[in-house]
Write a protein that holds these residues in place. Structure first.
Motif: not given
Length: 165
Positions: A1-12
């Motif tokens: 089972m693949a691990t969940q990816r944590k994605i950071l999107v920078c917003i401003d």
């Protein structure tokens, strides 16, 4: 089972960050991703927070908007407005905004704050927009995306501005 990816999107609140989020949602997103949206504000004069995309020339009538990003002059309202705006974008791409994590960090060095946050949260990938500045403007004004790509130890996607300055 693949691990969940944590994605950071920078917003401003800028068109560049909207473009970066839309690029992630349209090109990189996987259904089980954990999406974190990070807003970094810089402490300005008198301890007030300034959005990192605040213009260099400050028109007098826009001071409250520039200080907090909101016409109401309230930083909490500005952050709520950002969340509402970006939630709409998530919904447009069939991504439930309730599953996204919105974070706000105050730091005088946005690039460093993004790198620290990504490390502390065990982020797998950072998505950040760029204003598309030339070499001279980038050197004078600085570049958050340039700092992140050179100081982060995880993968970074730099999404170019569709209307470079």
């Amino acid at each position: 089972m693949a691990t969940q990816r944590k994605i950071l999107v920078c917003i401003d609140g800028s068109d560049c960050s909207v473009n970066a989020l839309e690029w992630y949602l349209g090109n990189l997103r996987k259904p089980d991703d954990k999406v974190m949206l990070l807003q970094v504000t810089s402490k300005g004069v008198g301890g007030m927070s300034l959005p990192i995309d605040a213009p260099v020339d400050v028109p007098q009538g826009s001071f409250d908007h520039i200080v907090t990003g909101s016409s109401s002059g309230n930083e909490d309202v500005y952050i709520a407005e950002l969340r509402e705006s970006y939630s709409g974008i998530l919904e447009d791409y069939n991504c439930d905004p309730k599953t996204a994590v919105f974070e706000n960090v105050n730091d005088s060095n946005p690039g460093s704050a993004i790198c620290k946050f990504a490390k502390a949260q065990n982020i797998n990938h950072i998505v950040i927009g760029t204003r598309g500045l030339g070499k001279i403007k980038r050197k004078i004004l600085g570049s958050v995306s340039d700092h992140v790509i050179h100081n982060s130890n995880i993968s970074v996607s730099i999404v170019p501005n569709s209307n470079p300055t």
